[in-house]
Design an enzyme around this catalytic site. Structure first.
Site, PDB file in Angstrom:
ATOM      1  N   LYS A  80     -17.444 -41.664 -24.440  1.00  0.00           N
ATOM      2  CA  LYS A  80     -17.237 -41.509 -23.002  1.00  0.00           C
ATOM      3  C   LYS A  80     -16.256 -40.353 -22.797  1.00  0.00           C
ATOM      4  O   LYS A  80     -15.057 -40.563 -22.569  1.00  0.00           O
ATOM      5  CB  LYS A  80     -16.718 -42.818 -22.399  1.00  0.00           C
TER       6      LYS A  80
HETATM    7  C1  LIG Z   1     -23.676 -43.149 -19.226  1.00  0.00           C
HETATM    8  C2  LIG Z   1     -23.397 -44.604 -19.313  1.00  0.00           C
HETATM    9  N1  LIG Z   1     -24.329 -45.423 -19.826  1.00  0.00           N
HETATM   10  C3  LIG Z   1     -24.119 -46.737 -19.924  1.00  0.00           C
HETATM   11  C4  LIG Z   1     -22.938 -47.325 -19.500  1.00  0.00           C
HETATM   12  C5  LIG Z   1     -22.732 -48.791 -19.646  1.00  0.00           C
HETATM   13  O1  LIG Z   1     -21.761 -49.035 -20.623  1.00  0.00           O
HETATM   14  P1  LIG Z   1     -20.872 -50.352 -20.604  1.00  0.00           P
HETATM   15  O2  LIG Z   1     -21.797 -51.478 -20.501  1.00  0.00           O
HETATM   16  O3  LIG Z   1     -20.150 -50.324 -21.897  1.00  0.00           O
HETATM   17  O4  LIG Z   1     -19.982 -50.253 -19.426  1.00  0.00           O
HETATM   18  C6  LIG Z   1     -21.949 -46.521 -18.945  1.00  0.00           C
HETATM   19  C7  LIG Z   1     -20.685 -47.097 -18.469  1.00  0.00           C
HETATM   20  O5  LIG Z   1     -19.720 -47.106 -19.152  1.00  0.00           O
HETATM   21  C8  LIG Z   1     -22.165 -45.127 -18.870  1.00  0.00           C
HETATM   22  O6  LIG Z   1     -21.239 -44.321 -18.364  1.00  0.00           O
END
Ligand SMILES: Cc1ncc(COP(=O)(O)O)c(C=O)c1O
Length: 324
Positions: free
Chosen positions: A159
């Site tokens: 991220k």
């Molecule tokens: C691009 C992206 N995909 C998927 C997710 C879902 O991830 P998570 O379930 O860990 O929040 C997120 C959010 O964090 C994201 O930014």
């Protein structure tokens, strides 16, 4: 939405909300060299509880590693405790939690080695990311004209703040067109994920989700997969084409901010009968129970904020250092 809180944890200290500022010349701001997490804390019968905190902090540290930071100033245990402390001193029963590692003090030659990582943790009250009606009624999405990152261009397992310009481009386009969310295709043209959520497709009672290579390994994605398998559903990774979305019985997305939400219309095609389908509803229900401490899985996934602190706090961060 108000992002206000009493304190923000910054580099080992709790500072007043208004004083949690960084300089204009912080390199992270100019080059997108930061990594972050999005975590949620929920009200439960045993007080506020942070959902899958350890997994989120582990991913934060992994994101810093992917970004190339050679040293990281805090351990996983220290950041877990710092997060619990930040929630606790702010007094929210439910909140969103935003840890961020940012390149500071150098880095103008475009390397992380010339700077060092700073770390902050903020919390704020944030209810329904995709709107008040989304949980029950679902949302409308379209395929954005912006392609998701190629894994060799921007690192899809991290991220990284700079990665999110791609999400902002896509979501802005979709919302200006009147949709609620954007679905992004990977560079090969298969369905990847949404701007902040992973995606699942239901066909003939089976659940499919795109393979992880081009997408973030969402913690909610893993949670939903586990809960769906507990419910007896077959869940597998499979490449998904755009037209497979159109003819799916159900499509839903999931993420920490969004939770578990049905996509009821995609590119002006109604999905299923246009309402949240039975599979999505049962998985969503299990998820809602899990995050609120009402599911057998909750015990392993919730970190109760008021439980005794078992690990050492990061230096300088104790309740006595809270500025008043
Ligand atoms: C691009 C992206 N995909 C998927 C997710 C879902 O991830 P998570 O379930 O860990 O929040 C997120 C959010 O964090 C994201 O930014």
């Amino acid at each position: 939405m108000s992002m206000k809180s009493k304190y923000i944890w910054m580099n080992g200290e709790l500072v007043d909300f208004e004083k949690a500022t960084i300089h204009f010349l912080t390199p992270a701001l100019h080059y997108g060299v930061g990594v972050f997490e999005g975590i949620r804390c929920y009200a439960t019968d045993r007080g506020p509880a942070i959902f899958r905190l350890r997994e989120h902090i582990r991913r934060l540290i992994n994101s810093a590693k992917v970004m190339g930071f050679r040293s990281f100033p805090y351990t996983q245990d220290e950041l877990v405790e710092a997060t619990r402390l930040t929630v606790s001193v702010n007094g929210f029963d439910e909140c969103y939690i935003r840890p961020l590692v940012y390149l500071t003090d150098g880095g103008w030659n475009l390397t992380v080695d010339a700077g060092r990582p700073g770390v902050g943790i903020a919390v704020w009250e944030w209810n329904h990311y995709l709107g008040d009606k989304a949980l029950d009624k679902g949302i409308r999405a379209n395929i954005t004209s912006f392609t998701r990152h190629h894994p060799n261009v921007m690192m899809t397992k991290a991220k990284i703040t700079g990665n999110y310009a791609n999400s902002v481009l896509a979501k802005t386009e979709s919302m200006r067109l009147g949709f609620d969310e954007a679905i992004m295709l990977d560079p090969q043209g298969y369905v990847a994920e949404c701007t902040g959520e992973n995606l699942f497709v239901v066909r003939e009672g089976k659940i499919y989700t795109p393979p992880t290579a081009p997408v973030l390994e969402g913690i909610t994605r893993e949670t939903i997969t586990t809960l769906a398998r507990d419910l007896g559903y077959d869940v597998s990774e499979s490449p998904v084409s755009r037209d497979q979305l159109y003819i799916a019985d159900e499509v839903f997305v999931c993420g920490t901010a969004a939770e578990c939400i049905a996509l009821c219309e995609i590119d002006y095609r109604v999905i299923g009968n246009g309402n949240m389908g039975p599979v999505t509803r049962s998985v969503q229900q299990a998820f809602q129970n899990a995050i609120r401490g009402r599911h057998p899985r909750s015990a392993g996934w919730l970190d109760y904020v008021n439980a005794p602190v078992t690990n050492v706090l990061p230096a300088k961060t104790t309740a006595s250092t809270v500025s008043r």
